[in-house]
Design a protein around this motif. Structure first.
Motif, PDB file in Angstrom:
ATOM      1  N   ILE A 279       0.836  -1.206   0.000  1.00 50.16           N
ATOM      2  CA  ILE A 279       0.000   0.000   0.000  1.00 50.16           C
ATOM      3  C   ILE A 279       0.867   1.251   0.000  1.00 50.16           C
ATOM      4  CG2 ILE A 279      -1.634   1.338   1.379  1.00 50.16           C
ATOM      5  CD1 ILE A 279      -2.837  -1.339   2.300  1.00 50.16           C
ATOM      6  N   VAL A 280       1.912   1.253   0.813  1.00 49.27           N
ATOM      7  CA  VAL A 280       2.779   2.432   0.903  1.00 49.27           C
ATOM      8  C   VAL A 280       3.489   2.679  -0.428  1.00 49.27           C
ATOM      9  CG1 VAL A 280       4.883   3.341   1.970  1.00 49.27           C
ATOM     10  CG2 VAL A 280       3.092   2.372   3.386  1.00 49.27           C
ATOM     11  N   LEU A 281       4.034   1.647  -1.040  1.00 49.25           N
ATOM     12  CA  LEU A 281       4.760   1.830  -2.302  1.00 49.25           C
ATOM     13  C   LEU A 281       3.840   2.288  -3.424  1.00 49.25           C
ATOM     14  CD1 LEU A 281       7.286  -1.149  -2.356  1.00 49.25           C
ATOM     15  CD2 LEU A 281       7.754   1.262  -1.985  1.00 49.25           C
ATOM     16  N   PHE A 282       2.685   1.647  -3.568  1.00 51.38           N
ATOM     17  CA  PHE A 282       1.765   2.015  -4.644  1.00 51.38           C
ATOM     18  C   PHE A 282       1.228   3.430  -4.459  1.00 51.38           C
ATOM     19  CE2 PHE A 282      -2.574   2.264  -6.343  1.00 51.38           C
ATOM     20  CZ  PHE A 282      -2.284   2.078  -7.694  1.00 51.38           C
ATOM     21  N   SER A 283       0.816   3.765  -3.249  1.00 51.14           N
ATOM     22  CA  SER A 283       0.245   5.085  -2.994  1.00 51.14           C
ATOM     23  C   SER A 283       1.293   6.187  -3.113  1.00 51.14           C
ATOM     24  CB  SER A 283      -0.373   5.129  -1.602  1.00 51.14           C
ATOM     25  OG  SER A 283      -1.369   4.160  -1.484  1.00 51.14           O
TER      26      SER A 283
ATOM     27  N   LEU B 224       3.985   6.103  -4.946  1.00 54.11           N
ATOM     28  CA  LEU B 224       4.286   6.236  -6.372  1.00 54.11           C
ATOM     29  C   LEU B 224       3.217   7.080  -7.067  1.00 54.11           C
ATOM     30  CD1 LEU B 224       6.060   5.370  -8.803  1.00 54.11           C
ATOM     31  CD2 LEU B 224       4.469   3.460  -9.083  1.00 54.11           C
ATOM     32  N   LEU B 225       1.965   6.837  -6.755  1.00 57.02           N
ATOM     33  CA  LEU B 225       0.874   7.606  -7.345  1.00 57.02           C
ATOM     34  C   LEU B 225       0.955   9.081  -6.949  1.00 57.02           C
ATOM     35  CD1 LEU B 225      -1.786   7.430  -8.986  1.00 57.02           C
ATOM     36  CD2 LEU B 225      -2.932   7.120  -6.799  1.00 57.02           C
ATOM     37  N   ILE B 226       1.197   9.356  -5.680  1.00 57.49           N
ATOM     38  CA  ILE B 226       1.304  10.740  -5.199  1.00 57.49           C
ATOM     39  C   ILE B 226       2.515  11.436  -5.820  1.00 57.49           C
ATOM     40  CG2 ILE B 226       1.693  12.164  -3.146  1.00 57.49           C
ATOM     41  CD1 ILE B 226      -1.134  11.001  -3.426  1.00 57.49           C
ATOM     42  N   THR B 227       3.614  10.722  -5.979  1.00 57.97           N
ATOM     43  CA  THR B 227       4.808  11.301  -6.575  1.00 57.97           C
ATOM     44  C   THR B 227       4.583  11.652  -8.041  1.00 57.97           C
ATOM     45  OG1 THR B 227       6.177  10.010  -5.073  1.00 57.97           O
ATOM     46  CG2 THR B 227       7.269  10.928  -7.005  1.00 57.97           C
ATOM     47  N   ILE B 228       3.895  10.796  -8.758  1.00 58.74           N
ATOM     48  CA  ILE B 228       3.587  11.080 -10.163  1.00 58.74           C
ATOM     49  C   ILE B 228       2.672  12.296 -10.277  1.00 58.74           C
ATOM     50  CG2 ILE B 228       2.370  10.194 -12.199  1.00 58.74           C
ATOM     51  CD1 ILE B 228       3.501   7.415 -11.462  1.00 58.74           C
ATOM     52  N   LEU B 229       1.678  12.381  -9.417  1.00 61.41           N
ATOM     53  CA  LEU B 229       0.786  13.543  -9.440  1.00 61.41           C
ATOM     54  C   LEU B 229       1.529  14.829  -9.098  1.00 61.41           C
ATOM     55  CD1 LEU B 229      -2.428  12.086  -7.774  1.00 61.41           C
ATOM     56  CD2 LEU B 229      -2.061  12.617 -10.189  1.00 61.41           C
TER      57      LEU B 229
ATOM     58  N   LEU C 139       0.312  19.383  -0.135  1.00 65.02           N
ATOM     59  CA  LEU C 139      -0.632  18.264  -0.178  1.00 65.02           C
ATOM     60  C   LEU C 139       0.093  16.924  -0.188  1.00 65.02           C
ATOM     61  CD1 LEU C 139      -3.455  19.415  -2.607  1.00 65.02           C
ATOM     62  CD2 LEU C 139      -3.622  18.936  -0.173  1.00 65.02           C
ATOM     63  N   VAL C 140       1.269  16.891  -0.780  1.00 64.67           N
ATOM     64  CA  VAL C 140       2.059  15.654  -0.783  1.00 64.67           C
ATOM     65  C   VAL C 140       2.414  15.269   0.645  1.00 64.67           C
ATOM     66  CG1 VAL C 140       4.280  14.649  -1.460  1.00 64.67           C
ATOM     67  CG2 VAL C 140       2.962  15.945  -3.109  1.00 64.67           C
ATOM     68  N   ASN C 141       2.821  16.231   1.456  1.00 68.76           N
ATOM     69  CA  ASN C 141       3.160  15.946   2.854  1.00 68.76           C
ATOM     70  C   ASN C 141       1.951  15.437   3.626  1.00 68.76           C
ATOM     71  OD1 ASN C 141       5.818  16.674   2.558  1.00 68.76           O
ATOM     72  ND2 ASN C 141       5.443  18.799   3.103  1.00 68.76           N
ATOM     73  N   ILE C 142       0.791  16.038   3.390  1.00 69.08           N
ATOM     74  CA  ILE C 142      -0.429  15.594   4.067  1.00 69.08           C
ATOM     75  C   ILE C 142      -0.814  14.194   3.611  1.00 69.08           C
ATOM     76  CG2 ILE C 142      -2.901  16.052   4.306  1.00 69.08           C
ATOM     77  CD1 ILE C 142      -2.162  19.055   4.096  1.00 69.08           C
ATOM     78  N   PHE C 143      -0.736  13.951   2.303  1.00 70.88           N
ATOM     79  CA  PHE C 143      -1.085  12.627   1.784  1.00 70.88           C
ATOM     80  C   PHE C 143      -0.120  11.554   2.266  1.00 70.88           C
ATOM     81  CE2 PHE C 143      -3.491  14.548  -1.961  1.00 70.88           C
ATOM     82  CZ  PHE C 143      -4.717  14.255  -1.396  1.00 70.88           C
ATOM     83  N   GLU C 144       1.146  11.888   2.426  1.00 69.48           N
ATOM     84  CA  GLU C 144       2.108  10.904   2.929  1.00 69.48           C
ATOM     85  C   GLU C 144       1.757  10.461   4.345  1.00 69.48           C
ATOM     86  OE1 GLU C 144       5.946  12.659   2.514  1.00 69.48           O
ATOM     87  OE2 GLU C 144       6.131  12.076   0.408  1.00 69.48           O
ATOM     88  N   LEU C 145       1.368  11.408   5.185  1.00 70.24           N
ATOM     89  CA  LEU C 145       0.960  11.053   6.544  1.00 70.24           C
ATOM     90  C   LEU C 145      -0.325  10.229   6.523  1.00 70.24           C
ATOM     91  CD1 LEU C 145       1.537  11.300   9.548  1.00 70.24           C
ATOM     92  CD2 LEU C 145       0.143  13.363   9.558  1.00 70.24           C
ATOM     93  N   LEU C 146      -1.279  10.605   5.675  1.00 72.18           N
ATOM     94  CA  LEU C 146      -2.524   9.830   5.563  1.00 72.18           C
ATOM     95  C   LEU C 146      -2.277   8.429   5.015  1.00 72.18           C
ATOM     96  CD1 LEU C 146      -5.034  12.512   4.260  1.00 72.18           C
ATOM     97  CD2 LEU C 146      -4.994  11.427   6.499  1.00 72.18           C
ATOM     98  N   ILE C 147      -1.381   8.318   4.064  1.00 74.77           N
ATOM     99  CA  ILE C 147      -1.061   7.010   3.492  1.00 74.77           C
ATOM    100  C   ILE C 147      -0.437   6.111   4.551  1.00 74.77           C
ATOM    101  CG2 ILE C 147       0.514   5.830   1.894  1.00 74.77           C
ATOM    102  CD1 ILE C 147       0.015   8.182  -0.041  1.00 74.77           C
ATOM    103  N   LEU C 148       0.521   6.635   5.294  1.00 75.90           N
ATOM    104  CA  LEU C 148       1.149   5.828   6.346  1.00 75.90           C
ATOM    105  C   LEU C 148       0.156   5.441   7.432  1.00 75.90           C
ATOM    106  CD1 LEU C 148       4.657   7.436   6.783  1.00 75.90           C
ATOM    107  CD2 LEU C 148       4.127   5.131   6.060  1.00 75.90           C
ATOM    108  N   THR C 149      -0.695   6.380   7.815  1.00 79.36           N
ATOM    109  CA  THR C 149      -1.677   6.089   8.861  1.00 79.36           C
ATOM    110  C   THR C 149      -2.657   5.014   8.410  1.00 79.36           C
ATOM    111  OG1 THR C 149      -1.494   8.359   9.621  1.00 79.36           O
ATOM    112  CG2 THR C 149      -3.379   7.123  10.390  1.00 79.36           C
ATOM    113  N   THR C 150      -3.194   5.149   7.215  1.00 76.01           N
ATOM    114  CA  THR C 150      -4.167   4.161   6.740  1.00 76.01           C
ATOM    115  C   THR C 150      -3.515   2.816   6.438  1.00 76.01           C
ATOM    116  OG1 THR C 150      -3.962   5.029   4.489  1.00 76.01           O
ATOM    117  CG2 THR C 150      -5.801   5.837   5.825  1.00 76.01           C
ATOM    118  N   SER C 151      -2.288   2.819   5.951  1.00 81.13           N
ATOM    119  CA  SER C 151      -1.639   1.536   5.670  1.00 81.13           C
ATOM    120  C   SER C 151      -1.283   0.800   6.960  1.00 81.13           C
ATOM    121  CB  SER C 151      -0.406   1.724   4.794  1.00 81.13           C
ATOM    122  OG  SER C 151       0.529   2.539   5.437  1.00 81.13           O
ATOM    123  N   PHE C 152      -0.858   1.536   7.992  1.00 78.89           N
ATOM    124  CA  PHE C 152      -0.612   0.888   9.276  1.00 78.89           C
ATOM    125  C   PHE C 152      -1.924   0.432   9.909  1.00 78.89           C
ATOM    126  CE2 PHE C 152       3.744   2.437   9.250  1.00 78.89           C
ATOM    127  CZ  PHE C 152       4.389   1.411   9.891  1.00 78.89           C
ATOM    128  N   TRP C 153      -2.997   1.199   9.718  1.00 79.04           N
ATOM    129  CA  TRP C 153      -4.301   0.781  10.229  1.00 79.04           C
ATOM    130  C   TRP C 153      -4.729  -0.520   9.553  1.00 79.04           C
ATOM    131  CZ3 TRP C 153      -9.091  -0.393   8.380  1.00 79.04           C
ATOM    132  CH2 TRP C 153     -10.112  -0.484   9.331  1.00 79.04           C
TER     133      TRP C 153
END
Length: 123
Positions: free
Chosen positions: A17-21, A23-28, A38-52
């Protein structure tokens, strides 16, 4: 051996989940679709949801004490992050690191509690 299999499956979901998400955020971000803040916010959300979700999977595969399974799983990763930051990257320890680690631990614990409760309701 059974515990290592549970950790391996949850770690696979987490890393996937972390790698795919990311990669998608980096491309955007590369094509200027989203800004750097927004990238910084999405990175925290991605880590939080993937750990959840990883906590959910490990809790769903546990028999009892989902919160403890989630804590053990997150503690392994927090320890790994701490070692990487201090030894490999030679970063100094800040208060924001503690807050980040607490967010990871709580997210995984809540995910594992939700996973074990979902499992108990389906029985």
């Amino acid at each position: 051996m059974k515990y290592l299999k549970k950790i391996g499956v949850s770690s696979t979901y987490l890393i996937g989940i972390v790698l795919f998400s990311t990669l998608l955020i980096t491309i955007l971000n590369y094509f200027n679709v989203i800004s750097y803040t927004l990238v910084n916010i999405f990175e925290l959300l991605i880590l939080t949801t993937s750990f959840w979700y990883a906590g959910y999977k490990i809790g769903n595969n546990s028999d009892k004490k989902g919160w403890l399974e989630g804590f053990k799983f997150s503690f392994i990763y927090v320890l790994l992050f701490f070692i990487l930051n201090s030894v490999v990257f030679n970063n100094k320890f800040h208060i924001m690191d503690i807050i980040f680690y607490i967010i990871i631990i709580l997210s995984t614990i809540f995910g594992s509690v939700f996973g074990i409760n979902k499992k108990l309701k389906n029985k």
